[in-house]
Motif scaffolding. Structure first.
Motif, short mmCIF file in Angstrom:
data_model
loop_
_atom_site.label_atom_id
_atom_site.label_comp_id
_atom_site.label_asym_id
_atom_site.label_seq_id
_atom_site.Cartn_x
_atom_site.Cartn_y
_atom_site.Cartn_z
N GLU A 80 1.18 -1.03 -0.42
CA GLU A 80 0.58 -0.02 0.37
C GLU A 80 0.81 1.47 0.09
OE1 GLU A 80 -3.10 0.13 2.72
OE2 GLU A 80 -3.61 -1.47 2.44
N GLU A 83 2.55 2.09 -3.49
CA GLU A 83 1.42 2.48 -4.30
C GLU A 83 0.87 4.14 -3.77
OE1 GLU A 83 -1.61 -0.68 -4.21
OE2 GLU A 83 0.24 -1.88 -6.30
N GLU A 85 -0.50 7.34 -3.82
CA GLU A 85 -0.38 8.64 -4.76
C GLU A 85 0.94 9.53 -4.17
OE1 GLU A 85 -1.40 9.00 -8.38
OE2 GLU A 85 -2.89 7.01 -7.69
N ALA A 105 5.40 -3.01 -6.93
CA ALA A 105 4.33 -2.98 -6.80
C ALA A 105 4.33 -1.18 -7.56
CB ALA A 105 3.46 -2.67 -5.40
N ALA A 106 5.64 -0.74 -6.53
CA ALA A 106 6.07 0.69 -6.16
C ALA A 106 6.85 0.76 -7.56
CB ALA A 106 6.95 1.30 -5.38
N LYS A 108 5.50 -0.61 -10.41
CA LYS A 108 4.63 -0.41 -11.35
C LYS A 108 3.95 0.56 -11.22
CE LYS A 108 2.77 -4.83 -11.38
NZ LYS A 108 2.79 -5.73 -10.61
N LYS A 109 4.05 1.21 -10.54
CA LYS A 109 3.22 2.97 -10.38
C LYS A 109 4.24 3.41 -10.89
CE LYS A 109 -0.83 1.74 -8.31
NZ LYS A 109 -2.14 2.70 -9.06
N LYS A 111 7.11 4.60 -9.75
CA LYS A 111 8.08 5.17 -8.69
C LYS A 111 9.22 5.67 -8.91
CE LYS A 111 4.21 5.70 -6.60
NZ LYS A 111 3.14 6.77 -6.41
N SER A 135 7.30 0.92 -16.70
CA SER A 135 6.46 1.88 -16.72
C SER A 135 7.03 3.35 -16.18
CB SER A 135 6.57 1.64 -14.37
OG SER A 135 7.97 1.25 -14.29
#
Ligand code: MG
Length: 386
Positions: A80, A83, A85, A105-106, A108-109, A111, A135
């Protein structure tokens, strides 16, 4: 790592105050240090805190009540955070595989990932770098050698690099003979010449597994063939690593052994800002020496190069088997030399998978750990019953 990162952030915020630039700490995580986590959340006004050891959730809720901070828990809590925003940079230093899901996950976003621990690039290097490419995110190394290489790389183009030279202190057994290493105790292995680190990393430095992991890390991080990576023993630990370019120029990054510098560079890249790292006094250095490592004495290093070439799940098994073996060594159940034998045995039993998902990586990781512990349990049983 977390404490140092916060010290760096404090220093940056005072250096950059005149420019109206401010680093905000949005989220923090810890494994079980709830008191420190709550205290830091208060001081930095964090919006989210995550505790990976779920046994501590209640205590954290009590300590952080009234802070207006959202509490997350377990590896999912880290995901969480990764990810969120409002987060631009994720600094990760989670030991073991608990943080892998969050790093992916980070990534993929899209970051910016400041990676301080070895697991993401060792265990999931191929998957992670692919995810980051897709990404449009970025990986900034915080491991001192990789930060050095990354800094040296700024002197030319990636396709102009002819060699990457990782430096190694040589660890506690640099000047021991193979016979002396055979008899080495836990105390001897724990006495590191230059860097002050935790027991696991100090043992990894004595076996040179640490450097083997860094070879694998470099292979993925800089997307270079293993043939272009070299390791040199550099006991003074002043040159943190070097890059040779096709024209023969060798660019080295030097500094005092202080993690604050690589942390800061990852946070300010591509800028440089006055910070807390103490400056190097070149005139106080008498000499800088470099030597080839003895691959027979440090079999782990030779194995690391092999594993880096093999790719796939070999690296995750290498890393997990080592972690389990070091645990057994620190608990006094095996001899020092047994660490590398256990890794070798584990790798020879493993059939390497080439393309993999996070689930498959975690599965290979768990298998390797169990394999090592199982073989030691069997040995202990044999010796007590016989
Ligand atoms: Mg390192």
């Amino acid at each position: 790592m977390g404490k140092n990162a916060l010290r760096v952030i404090d220093a940056l915020n005072s250096s950059l105050a005149g420019e109206n630039i401010r680093y905000e700490v949005t989220a923090l995580s810890a494994h079980s240090s709830v008191e420190l986590l709550a205290e830091q959340a208060r001081k930095y006004n964090a919006k989210f805190i995550a505790i990976t050891n779920t046994d501590y959730v209640e205590e954290l809720e009590r300590l952080a009540s009234g802070l207006g901070v959202e509490i997350l828990c377990g590896p999912e809590g880290l995901v969480e955070i990764g990810e969120l925003e409002e987060v631009d940079i994720v600094l990760t230093a989670v030991v073991g595989t608990a943080g892998l899901g969050a790093v992916l996950a980070a990534a993929k976003k899209g970051k910016t990932l400041a990676i301080a621990n070895k697991e993401p690039l060792v265990a999931a290097g191929e998957l992670l770098t692919k995810t980051v490419r897709e990404s449009g995110g970025m990986i900034l190394p915080v491991d001192s050698e990789h930060s050095a290489i990354f800094q040296a790389m700024q002197a030319g183009r990636a396709d102009e690099v002819s060699r990457i030279i990782l430096t190694a202190s040589g660890g506690a057994f640099r000047d021991y003979t193979i016979e002396e290493i055979e008899k080495a105790t836990v105390e001897e292995a724990l006495s590191h010449p230059t860097w002050d680190m935790g027991p696991k990393v100090t043992i990894d430095s004595a076996t040179m597994v640490n450097k083997a992991l860094e070879v694998i890390e470099a292979r993925w991080l800089f997307d270079v063939p293993v043939e272009k990576i070299e390791v040199l023993i550099h006991p003074e630990s002043v040159v943190h690593s070097l890059v040779e370019f096709v024209d023969g120029s060798v660019i080295a990054q030097m500094g005092r052994p202080d993690m604050c510098l690589p942390i800061q560079y990852a946070l300010t890249y591509p800028r440089r800002v006055a910070g807390i790292a103490e400056h190097l006094k070149l005139d106080e250095l008498s000499k800088l020496t470099f030597a080839r490592p003895d691959m027979e004495k440090f079999r782990a290093l030779a194995l690391g190069f092999e594993v880096a070439k093999t790719g796939g799940t070999a690296a995750v098994v290498f890393n997990a088997a080592n972690e389990a073996a070091v645990e057994e060594f620190l608990a006094g159940r095996i001899k020092f030399v047994r660490i590398i034998e256990l890794i070798e045995e584990c790798l020879s039993k493993h059939s390497v998978k080439k393309s993999m998902s996070l689930e498959e990586l975690l599965e290979a990781d768990a298998w390797a750990r169990e394999e090592v512990h199982k073989s030691i349990r069997a040995q202990v049983q044999k010796s007590t019953s016989g």
